[in-house]
Scaffold this active site. Structure first.
Site, PDB file in Angstrom:
ATOM      1  N   GLY A  13       0.847  -1.194   0.000  1.00 48.35           N
ATOM      2  CA  GLY A  13       0.000   0.000   0.000  1.00 48.35           C
ATOM      3  C   GLY A  13       0.875   1.234   0.000  1.00 48.35           C
ATOM      4  O   GLY A  13       2.088   1.154  -0.245  1.00 48.35           O
ATOM      5  N   ALA A  15       2.135   3.027   2.328  1.00 52.99           N
ATOM      6  CA  ALA A  15       3.237   3.012   3.299  1.00 52.99           C
ATOM      7  C   ALA A  15       4.408   2.179   2.775  1.00 52.99           C
ATOM      8  O   ALA A  15       5.563   2.615   2.816  1.00 52.99           O
ATOM      9  CB  ALA A  15       2.751   2.481   4.644  1.00 52.99           C
ATOM     10  N   SER A  42      -5.206   1.109   0.642  1.00 59.00           N
ATOM     11  CA  SER A  42      -4.809   2.415   0.116  1.00 59.00           C
ATOM     12  C   SER A  42      -5.546   2.736  -1.181  1.00 59.00           C
ATOM     13  O   SER A  42      -5.868   3.896  -1.455  1.00 59.00           O
ATOM     14  CB  SER A  42      -3.299   2.449  -0.145  1.00 59.00           C
ATOM     15  N   ALA A  45      -9.165   4.324  -0.521  1.00 63.05           N
ATOM     16  CA  ALA A  45      -9.377   5.630   0.122  1.00 63.05           C
ATOM     17  C   ALA A  45     -10.070   6.581  -0.852  1.00 63.05           C
ATOM     18  O   ALA A  45      -9.619   6.764  -1.975  1.00 63.05           O
ATOM     19  CB  ALA A  45      -8.047   6.215   0.581  1.00 63.05           C
ATOM     20  N   GLU A 111     -14.014  17.893   5.503  1.00 64.47           N
ATOM     21  CA  GLU A 111     -14.695  16.698   6.001  1.00 64.47           C
ATOM     22  C   GLU A 111     -14.996  16.878   7.482  1.00 64.47           C
ATOM     23  O   GLU A 111     -14.664  17.903   8.084  1.00 64.47           O
ATOM     24  CB  GLU A 111     -13.829  15.451   5.752  1.00 64.47           C
ATOM     25  N   ASP A 204      -2.057  -9.707  10.666  1.00 64.25           N
ATOM     26  CA  ASP A 204      -1.019 -10.743  10.821  1.00 64.25           C
ATOM     27  C   ASP A 204       0.214 -10.216  11.568  1.00 64.25           C
ATOM     28  O   ASP A 204       0.776 -10.903  12.428  1.00 64.25           O
ATOM     29  CB  ASP A 204      -0.566 -11.260   9.445  1.00 64.25           C
ATOM     30  N   ARG A 266     -16.028  11.305  13.671  1.00 63.87           N
ATOM     31  CA  ARG A 266     -16.622  10.038  13.234  1.00 63.87           C
ATOM     32  C   ARG A 266     -17.248   9.221  14.365  1.00 63.87           C
ATOM     33  O   ARG A 266     -18.323   8.658  14.206  1.00 63.87           O
ATOM     34  CB  ARG A 266     -15.554   9.185  12.542  1.00 63.87           C
ATOM     35  N   HIS A 327     -13.648   0.528  10.053  1.00 67.93           N
ATOM     36  CA  HIS A 327     -12.972   1.246   8.979  1.00 67.93           C
ATOM     37  C   HIS A 327     -11.464   1.342   9.167  1.00 67.93           C
ATOM     38  O   HIS A 327     -10.706   1.127   8.233  1.00 67.93           O
ATOM     39  CB  HIS A 327     -13.573   2.650   8.876  1.00 67.93           C
ATOM     40  N   GLU A 351      -1.047   1.586   8.650  1.00 66.48           N
ATOM     41  CA  GLU A 351      -2.103   1.262   9.613  1.00 66.48           C
ATOM     42  C   GLU A 351      -1.698   0.213  10.640  1.00 66.48           C
ATOM     43  O   GLU A 351      -2.254   0.166  11.731  1.00 66.48           O
ATOM     44  CB  GLU A 351      -3.354   0.792   8.861  1.00 66.48           C
ATOM     45  N   ARG A 362      -9.257   8.672  14.530  1.00 67.13           N
ATOM     46  CA  ARG A 362      -8.546   9.363  13.454  1.00 67.13           C
ATOM     47  C   ARG A 362      -9.379  10.467  12.815  1.00 67.13           C
ATOM     48  O   ARG A 362     -10.543  10.262  12.491  1.00 67.13           O
ATOM     49  CB  ARG A 362      -8.121   8.355  12.379  1.00 67.13           C
ATOM     50  N   SER A 367      -5.022   9.678   7.147  1.00 67.48           N
ATOM     51  CA  SER A 367      -4.387   8.354   7.070  1.00 67.48           C
ATOM     52  C   SER A 367      -3.348   8.246   5.964  1.00 67.48           C
ATOM     53  O   SER A 367      -2.231   7.771   6.196  1.00 67.48           O
ATOM     54  CB  SER A 367      -5.439   7.256   6.924  1.00 67.48           C
ATOM     55  N   LEU A 368      -3.690   8.671   4.740  1.00 72.30           N
ATOM     56  CA  LEU A 368      -2.721   8.582   3.643  1.00 72.30           C
ATOM     57  C   LEU A 368      -1.493   9.440   3.959  1.00 72.30           C
ATOM     58  O   LEU A 368      -0.354   9.019   3.746  1.00 72.30           O
ATOM     59  CB  LEU A 368      -3.358   9.050   2.326  1.00 72.30           C
TER      60      LEU A 368
END
Length: 385
Positions: A13, A15, A42, A45, A111, A204, A266, A327, A351, A362, A367-368
């Protein structure tokens, strides 16, 4: 099969990709991903990516991030992210990322929980625009090899430090020895019935870290997004971006009455929706885009419009049923400001990591940005070693 490399990156992604782009070109890099290259969150989004518009915006951006996170954020990390944001945007533009412009200048949207518009976007597929352009750049690098459909099963620990990973794919088991390992394996949505995440993202790296006594932090900090398209079908939930509410969409109960300020953080909006659903005896509430001009919907939210149409709803003419779904994961593997974990030569970004930027909740579209800021810092730290 044994592989020897300088750096192994688990995840492709933003990151993982941004880490690869900022590692020294003389480092041999192996990247693995559990599914195909396009199946990272990613790519999903929608809303956009935050940026510090100018120095006068710093205090309000900092406060918006802290307030949304219930002031449990790590202040140093928030400062690093905000101060780095313009450089990240400039780099993305250099990589060919196209953000919406008006009269030659960036156009900003707003937002929930933002005190002003500071979010750059590309229609309602910002994640896809950014991630696909980063992937194209990484594919040009001679020092990077990528294995798809390859899952990490463990890390290799020797004398308290990480010296690589164990993985497996259809060809068998792999033992990857690396001077440095970067975990960029995403979130935990696959553990939930309703989630906006890809189902193969099951945390994981967290399970493996726990087994090795690597420090974890805030595992109970899970964000529920207030608005995903309600469906009785099993599988991933389709996100209705927060920027829809930022542009004027409203939430209604079953009597078509508003019941909450749609631009609150949120977690607050999610709580209000759950309470309303209980009052109404319903499995969803209604989201209406009636206050957004049709041409704005078609220009800014074409992906959302098309997907809802395929599900039988014309958002330019009718309300759509929405429900909260898992989310984002704000907790994860504890890292310092250079994305180092508590184990030497092991880094975590995106993440799956917890650098404290997001606190307990968040702020939309951080996030991005956060993923790339701290992925770059990990790569630069490895480059300095």
């Amino acid at each position: 099969m044994k592989i020897y490399t300088d750096v192994v990156i688990v995840g492709t992604g933003v990151a993982g990709l941004f880490s690869a782009l900022h590692l020294p070109s003389d480092k041999k890099i192996l990247m693995i991903t559990k599914s195909d290259l396009e199946s990272s969150d990613s790519f999903l989004a929608q809303g956009g990516i935050c940026v510090l518009r100018d120095e006068s915006d710093y205090d309000s951006y900092f406060e918006d991030t802290m307030k949304a996170g219930h002031y449990e954020n790590r202040r140093e990390s928030v400062d690093i992210m905000i101060r780095s944001s313009r450089d990240i945007i400039n780099e993305l533009v250099g990589y060919g990322v196209e953000f919406e412009k008006k009269d030659g200048e960036f156009e900003y949207t707003r937002e929930g929980a933002h005190s002003k518009p500071r979010i750059l976007f590309h229609e309602d597929i910002t994640g896809k625009e950014i991630t696909s352009k980063l992937l194209a750049q990484v594919k040009k690098l001679d020092n990077v090899t990528i294995y798809e459909y390859t899952a990490m099963t463990d890390i290799i620990e020797e004398d308290g430090r990480c010296i690589g990973i164990l993985a497996e794919n259809e060809h068998g088991k792999l033992t990857v020895y690396a001077e440095n390992t970067i975990l960029a394996s995403g979130g935990i949505g696959g553990k939930y019935k309703h989630s906006t995440n890809f189902p193969h993202l099951t945390g994981d790296a967290l399970d493996i870290s726990k087994k090795h006594g690597i420090r974890l932090e805030h595992l109970d900090y899970v964000q529920i997004h207030p608005t995903t398209l309600y469906s009785e079908k099993p599988g991933r939930r389709f996100l209705i971006s927060e920027s829809v509410r930022g542009e004027g969409a409203v939430l209604y109960n079953k009597k078509k009455e508003r019941f909450v300020d749609e631009l609150l953080p949120r977690d607050v909006v999610t709580k209000a929706i759950h309470e309303q659903m209980e009052k109404d005896g319903s499995e969803y509430v209604w989201l209406s885009m009636e206050h957004i001009p049709k041409e704005e919907i078609m220009k800014h939210f074409p992906n959302i419009y098309q997907h809802c149409l395929e599900e039988g709803y014309d958002v330019t003419k009718e309300c759509i049923p929405v429900v909260p779904a898992q989310h984002y994961f704000m907790g994860g593997i504890w890292v310092d400001s250079d994305s180092r974990t508590s184990m030497d030569h092991l880094y975590a970004v995106g993440e799956t990591s917890c650098n404290g930027v997001h606190g307990a909740n968040r702020l939309a579209s951080n996030s991005l940005l956060e993923s790339m800021v701290f992925a770059k810092r990990a790569a630069q730290k490895i480059g300095r070693l």
